[in-house]
Design a protein around this motif. Structure first.
Motif, PDB file in Angstrom:
ATOM      1  N   THR A   8      -2.996 -12.825 -23.694  1.00 18.63           N
ATOM      2  CA  THR A   8      -4.401 -12.834 -24.253  1.00 18.63           C
ATOM      3  C   THR A   8      -4.855 -11.670 -24.701  1.00 18.63           C
ATOM      4  N   LEU A  23     -13.049 -13.239 -27.554  1.00 19.38           N
ATOM      5  CA  LEU A  23     -11.824 -14.219 -27.430  1.00 19.38           C
ATOM      6  C   LEU A  23     -12.232 -15.541 -26.763  1.00 19.38           C
ATOM      7  N   TRP A  27     -13.088 -19.106 -28.558  1.00 20.77           N
ATOM      8  CA  TRP A  27     -12.302 -20.386 -28.186  1.00 20.77           C
ATOM      9  C   TRP A  27     -13.343 -21.365 -27.852  1.00 20.77           C
ATOM     10  N   TRP A  28     -14.416 -20.971 -26.882  1.00 25.08           N
ATOM     11  CA  TRP A  28     -15.227 -22.194 -26.474  1.00 25.08           C
ATOM     12  C   TRP A  28     -15.932 -22.974 -27.580  1.00 25.08           C
ATOM     13  N   SER A  30     -14.863 -23.053 -30.679  1.00 27.27           N
ATOM     14  CA  SER A  30     -13.988 -24.093 -31.410  1.00 27.27           C
ATOM     15  C   SER A  30     -13.979 -25.546 -30.676  1.00 27.27           C
ATOM     16  N   ILE A  31     -13.607 -25.340 -29.431  1.00 25.69           N
ATOM     17  CA  ILE A  31     -13.653 -26.671 -28.473  1.00 25.69           C
ATOM     18  C   ILE A  31     -15.215 -27.479 -28.695  1.00 25.69           C
ATOM     19  N   MET A 135      -6.265 -27.389 -27.120  1.00 26.37           N
ATOM     20  CA  MET A 135      -7.403 -26.218 -26.891  1.00 26.37           C
ATOM     21  C   MET A 135      -8.102 -26.117 -25.391  1.00 26.37           C
ATOM     22  N   SER A 138      -5.139 -24.406 -23.256  1.00 25.29           N
ATOM     23  CA  SER A 138      -4.792 -23.162 -23.494  1.00 25.29           C
ATOM     24  C   SER A 138      -6.151 -22.245 -23.006  1.00 25.29           C
ATOM     25  N   PHE A 139      -7.335 -23.032 -23.178  1.00 28.30           N
ATOM     26  CA  PHE A 139      -8.671 -22.238 -22.561  1.00 28.30           C
ATOM     27  C   PHE A 139      -8.762 -22.036 -21.047  1.00 28.30           C
ATOM     28  N   LEU A 142      -6.671 -19.184 -20.550  1.00 24.96           N
ATOM     29  CA  LEU A 142      -7.426 -17.968 -20.763  1.00 24.96           C
ATOM     30  C   LEU A 142      -8.383 -17.706 -19.858  1.00 24.96           C
TER      31      LEU A 142
END
Length: 205
Positions: A8, A23, A27-28, A30-31, A135, A138-139, A142
């Motif tokens: 990460t 990051l 990522w959030w 993108s979700i 996603m 992986s989130f 993270l």
């Protein structure tokens, strides 16, 4: 340092100038974008598929909406271990659910092709659900590696409460200091009045 933290940190350095906060936020977002796409696909499924498949699509969309609203509130306001752990657990459960949905939609696509029908819609649903599962999973990893970034005690809410407490204590100290100065001044005035009005007795020798 664990392998997950190393990975990460590498992604943060490559994509977000070393900021794990950026990051996590990226990522959030993108979700949330994939959630919007699945919401649009659910309307398509309801209008063209049977009740069972339409129910699964609508239910998955509602779960994602609740998770999106709750997760955004946790990352913006509720910075405590309970809500952070609840958020991570919800993400893991939702990732598993969408992985199963991708298999179910894939089975629908195979069945429709075997009957000579078009399975393009089910294939799209299966692919997008699988992407969402990856996603979300992986989130969750993270967040587990950098959960202290969410549970930040220096948030705006805590800063405001600390500043109010500091202002109240400083006000009490200031008022206490003014009162003590006032008492000291009154005492000095009393002493000066006693000395000025003191009349020594006449002593007869």
């Amino acid at each position: 340092m664990s392998l997950l933290t190393i990975i990460t940190n590498f992604l943060a350095n490559r994509l977000c100038d070393g900021s794990t906060r950026k990051l996590i936020a990226g990522w959030w977002y993108s979700i949330l974008a994939v959630t919007f796409l699945l919401t649009l696909l659910s309307f398509w499924t309801v209008s063209t598929r049977a009740s069972a498949e339409a129910f699964a699509s609508v239910t998955s969309t509602l779960i994602l909406i609740f998770l999106s609203v709750g997760g955004t509130m946790v990352m913006r306001k509720f910075h405590n271990p309970f809500f952070t752990g609840l958020f991570i657990g919800g993400i893991v459960a939702t990732a598993q659910y969408f992985f199963l949905l991708s298999l179910i939609y894939g089975g629908y696509a195979v069945d429709r092709r075997s009957l000579g029908l078009s399975g393009a819609e089910d294939t799209i649903q299966s692919v997008v659900s699988f992407i969402q599962a990856i996603m979300l999973g992986s989130f969750s990893l993270l967040l587990t590696a950098h959960r202290t970034e969410i549970m930040d005690r220096t948030s705006t809410l805590h800063k405001n409460s600390n500043s109010v407490g500091a202002g109240a204590s400083s006000g009490d100290n200031r008022n206490g200091g003014d009162a003590s100065d006032g008492f000291r001044e009154v005492e000095m005035n009393d002493n000066s009045m006693d000395e000025s009005t003191y009349d020594p007795p006449n002593v007869v020798i």
